[in-house]
Design a protein around this motif. Structure first.
Motif, mmCIF file in Angstrom:
data_model
loop_
_atom_site.group_PDB
_atom_site.id
_atom_site.type_symbol
_atom_site.label_atom_id
_atom_site.label_comp_id
_atom_site.label_asym_id
_atom_site.label_seq_id
_atom_site.Cartn_x
_atom_site.Cartn_y
_atom_site.Cartn_z
ATOM 1 N N LYS A 1 0.833 -1.195 0.000
ATOM 2 C CA LYS A 1 0.000 0.000 0.000
ATOM 3 C C LYS A 1 0.875 1.256 0.000
ATOM 4 C CE LYS A 1 -3.996 2.052 0.153
ATOM 5 N NZ LYS A 1 -4.928 1.964 -0.985
ATOM 6 N N GLU A 2 1.925 1.241 0.809
ATOM 7 C CA GLU A 2 2.852 2.372 0.841
ATOM 8 C C GLU A 2 3.594 2.500 -0.481
ATOM 9 O OE1 GLU A 2 6.820 4.000 3.233
ATOM 10 O OE2 GLU A 2 6.033 1.992 3.640
ATOM 11 N N ILE A 3 3.974 1.379 -1.062
ATOM 12 C CA ILE A 3 4.672 1.390 -2.346
ATOM 13 C C ILE A 3 3.787 2.006 -3.425
ATOM 14 C CG2 ILE A 3 5.533 -0.115 -4.196
ATOM 15 C CD1 ILE A 3 6.623 -1.949 -1.963
ATOM 16 N N GLU A 4 2.527 1.622 -3.448
ATOM 17 C CA GLU A 4 1.595 2.182 -4.428
ATOM 18 C C GLU A 4 1.418 3.684 -4.205
ATOM 19 O OE1 GLU A 4 -2.935 1.449 -6.121
ATOM 20 O OE2 GLU A 4 -2.386 0.739 -4.132
ATOM 21 N N GLU A 5 1.302 4.104 -2.953
ATOM 22 C CA GLU A 5 1.136 5.520 -2.639
ATOM 23 C C GLU A 5 2.344 6.331 -3.087
ATOM 24 O OE1 GLU A 5 -0.695 8.928 -0.587
ATOM 25 O OE2 GLU A 5 -1.454 7.015 -1.329
ATOM 26 N N ARG A 6 3.547 5.847 -2.768
ATOM 27 C CA ARG A 6 4.764 6.556 -3.158
ATOM 28 C C ARG A 6 4.891 6.637 -4.682
ATOM 29 N NH1 ARG A 6 9.780 7.013 0.021
ATOM 30 N NH2 ARG A 6 9.292 6.971 2.225
ATOM 31 N N SER A 7 4.493 5.579 -5.358
ATOM 32 C CA SER A 7 4.555 5.569 -6.811
ATOM 33 C C SER A 7 3.625 6.621 -7.402
ATOM 34 C CB SER A 7 4.184 4.187 -7.349
ATOM 35 O OG SER A 7 4.079 4.194 -8.757
ATOM 36 N N LEU A 8 2.411 6.690 -6.903
ATOM 37 C CA LEU A 8 1.444 7.658 -7.409
ATOM 38 C C LEU A 8 1.899 9.091 -7.147
ATOM 39 C CD1 LEU A 8 -1.871 5.877 -6.355
ATOM 40 C CD2 LEU A 8 -1.109 6.293 -8.697
ATOM 41 N N LEU A 9 2.515 9.320 -5.993
ATOM 42 C CA LEU A 9 3.029 10.648 -5.689
ATOM 43 C C LEU A 9 4.168 11.011 -6.643
ATOM 44 C CD1 LEU A 9 3.066 10.518 -1.767
ATOM 45 C CD2 LEU A 9 1.550 11.892 -3.197
ATOM 46 N N PHE A 10 5.062 10.046 -6.871
ATOM 47 C CA PHE A 10 6.187 10.307 -7.775
ATOM 48 C C PHE A 10 5.712 10.566 -9.197
ATOM 49 C CE2 PHE A 10 9.208 8.592 -10.902
ATOM 50 C CZ PHE A 10 10.279 9.455 -10.681
ATOM 51 N N GLU A 11 4.717 9.811 -9.635
ATOM 52 C CA GLU A 11 4.188 9.966 -10.991
ATOM 53 C C GLU A 11 3.277 11.182 -11.114
ATOM 54 O OE1 GLU A 11 5.132 8.092 -13.412
ATOM 55 O OE2 GLU A 11 6.131 6.451 -12.365
ATOM 56 N N GLU A 12 3.137 11.932 -10.018
ATOM 57 C CA GLU A 12 2.285 13.121 -9.957
ATOM 58 C C GLU A 12 0.840 12.795 -10.309
ATOM 59 O OE1 GLU A 12 4.147 16.131 -12.411
ATOM 60 O OE2 GLU A 12 5.385 16.781 -10.716
ATOM 61 N N MET A 13 0.383 11.652 -9.813
ATOM 62 C CA MET A 13 -0.989 11.226 -10.060
ATOM 63 C C MET A 13 -1.895 11.438 -8.842
ATOM 64 S SD MET A 13 -1.104 10.153 -13.202
ATOM 65 C CE MET A 13 -2.497 9.057 -13.363
ATOM 66 N N LYS A 14 -1.319 11.492 -7.636
ATOM 67 C CA LYS A 14 -2.129 11.668 -6.434
ATOM 68 C C LYS A 14 -1.700 12.933 -5.706
ATOM 69 C CE LYS A 14 -3.769 8.187 -4.041
ATOM 70 N NZ LYS A 14 -3.962 7.057 -3.104
ATOM 71 N N HIS A 15 -2.701 13.720 -5.287
ATOM 72 C CA HIS A 15 -2.421 15.028 -4.696
ATOM 73 C C HIS A 15 -3.358 15.293 -3.522
ATOM 74 C CE1 HIS A 15 0.037 15.821 -8.251
ATOM 75 N NE2 HIS A 15 -0.925 15.192 -8.907
ATOM 76 N N TYR A 16 -2.798 15.927 -2.504
ATOM 77 C CA TYR A 16 -3.555 16.197 -1.279
ATOM 78 C C TYR A 16 -3.583 17.698 -1.002
ATOM 79 C CZ TYR A 16 -3.115 11.188 -0.372
ATOM 80 O OH TYR A 16 -3.182 9.824 -0.456
ATOM 81 N N PHE A 17 -4.742 18.162 -0.548
ATOM 82 C CA PHE A 17 -4.920 19.575 -0.232
ATOM 83 C C PHE A 17 -5.661 19.724 1.097
ATOM 84 C CE2 PHE A 17 -4.870 19.136 -4.815
ATOM 85 C CZ PHE A 17 -4.078 20.195 -5.273
#
Length: 422
Positions: free
Chosen positions: A325-341
């Motif tokens: 789950k952490e690996i998937e999250e880090r990947s999405l952040l790196f690929e600029e696909m997931k963003h938090y506000f």
């Protein structure tokens, strides 16, 4: 004998004979997916299929066998984030030796359990320290106090020679197929693997360019060799790539790396995560973060390796499924696909619908939404996570969010806030 000549190709040849009936001859496989992706010939040396799912068994066994019978019977110790510990535990059980293995408390449970499994009753595991370097200090103090024999994970000529057998095995397998390598990519933690295989390649395949790959958050060899010209201790490291997160490399490995490594690549931990997921979905290879480093580096070399023949050492496959789950999250952040506000929502009916209609694209998704309505206020603070369908839409998303709430906070850019809230 000076440090410069302590490990030579003949030492690796001798280690190879020592290990012949102990380690598994791991496959050297041409990878068609990566070859097509990078328009070259990519081979994978599958040390993730070793008995302990890592190359570390080679160095551990060779170093332990270099001890006298009397030294071995006094007991052995080591410090390791996991894979070296498994190699020592496997060897201790096979030779009926007592081993005390020190591991950082942050070591994934999967690796701890594997050490206990391979070591059986021969091995005691001691969890101490937040990093490998803290753990190492405790292990050395214990070793001196009880007159044990410390099996260094990388700063030991016999460990290095054992790791170098990966290169000898690789070149023999390649020779059988009449294959010559233009590039070799391998991970660097403390430097034992790159020192061993680099030494052997420079002797037997000198035209091969040796590339050492480190996680960006723990690039201690690059900082020491290239940036400072002397061994330095990194004050802070990212421990995510646990098998290669070392704050200080060894004196022996530093000296050898200066001579045998042609280039250094630093890979973002998020890119490593993307590689792990890609290898799993496309090639059915379960690589641990350190094991995926060599393949991750191909992206930075994609223009240079076109039409060439490349070998990547998959150094380990001890990945804890609970980390996915952490690996998937880090990947999405790196690929600029997931963003938090963090933003303010008007506390009136329809505010969320308005946000969805005005801010999100038609294929974007809300993955996190935390909000507590307070009747005494006109607005409420919201933590929202958004996954894009296309990373190129980030600019428009930020613009839309700003129009919705000019005082919003973009959490991705604040590591401390991200760690606290997400």
């Amino acid at each position: 004998m000076t440090v410069e000549t302590t490990v030579q190709a003949k030492d690796i040849d001798e280690a190879f004979l020592q290990l012949k009936d102990v380690v598994k001859e791991t496959p050297l496989q041409k990878d068609h997916y990566l070859s097509l992706k990078y328009n070259c010939n990519v081979y994978l040396k599958r040390e993730d299929l070793q008995w302990v799912r890592s190359f570390k068994l080679r160095g551990a066994y060779n170093a332990i066998m270099a001890l006298s019978d009397e030294e071995r019977q006094r007991g052995i110790t080591c410090a390791s984030a996991g894979n070296h510990a498994q190699g020592v535990a496997f060897t201790a059980s096979k030779l009926n030796l007592k081993a005390t293995i020190f591991m950082p408390v942050t070591t994934p449970l999967q690796k701890i359990d594997q050490v206990k499994f391979f070591g059986g009753e021969s091995t005691e595991v001691v969890l101490t320290g937040d990093t490998f370097d803290d753990c190492l200090k405790e292990a050395l103090e214990y070793t001196d106090r009880y007159d044990k024999n410390f099996i260094d994970p990388f700063n030991n000529i016999y460990t290095i020679a054992g790791q170098g057998t990966v290169a000898k095995e690789t070149l023999e397998q390649a020779q059988a197929d009449h294959t010559k390598f233009d590039y070799l990519f391998a991970a660097i933690g403390g430097g034992g693997l790159i020192s061993g295989i680099g030494t052997y390649f420079k002797a037997q395949s000198p035209d091969t360019k040796v590339v050492g790959v480190e996680p960006a958050g723990a690039s201690s060899m690059y900082e020491s060799v290239v940036q400072q010209g002397q061994i330095v201790t990194l004050p802070n490291i990212d421990k995510f790539v646990d098998g290669a997160s070392v704050a200080r490399v060894g004196e022996i490995t530093f000296d050898i790396a200066k001579r045998v490594v042609d280039d250094y690549v630093q890979v973002d931990e998020g890119q490593v995560c993307s590689t792990i997921l890609d290898m799993y979905t496309k090639q059915a290879i379960i690589a641990e973060p350190a094991g995926a480093l060599s393949v991750s580096a191909l992206e930075q070399y994609k223009d240079e390796i076109k039409g060439k023949t490349v070998v990547c050492v998959i150094s380990g496959g001890n990945n804890d499924i609970n980390r996915m789950k952490e690996i998937e999250e880090r990947s999405l952040l790196f690929e600029e696909m997931k963003h938090y506000f963090i933003l303010n929502f008007s506390q009136r009916p329809g505010a969320l619908r308005e946000f969805v209609n005005d801010v999100l694209g038609p294929r974007d998704d809300i993955t996190k939404f935390e909000y507590l309505k307070k009747s005494s206020q006109n607005t409420g603070t919201v933590i929202i996570g958004i996954q894009l369908s296309d990373h190129n839409d980030l600019g428009q998303l930020k613009e839309n969010v700003h129009d919705f709430d000019p005082h919003n906070i973009y959490i991705n850019e604040n590591k401390m806030l991200y760690s606290l809230l997400i």
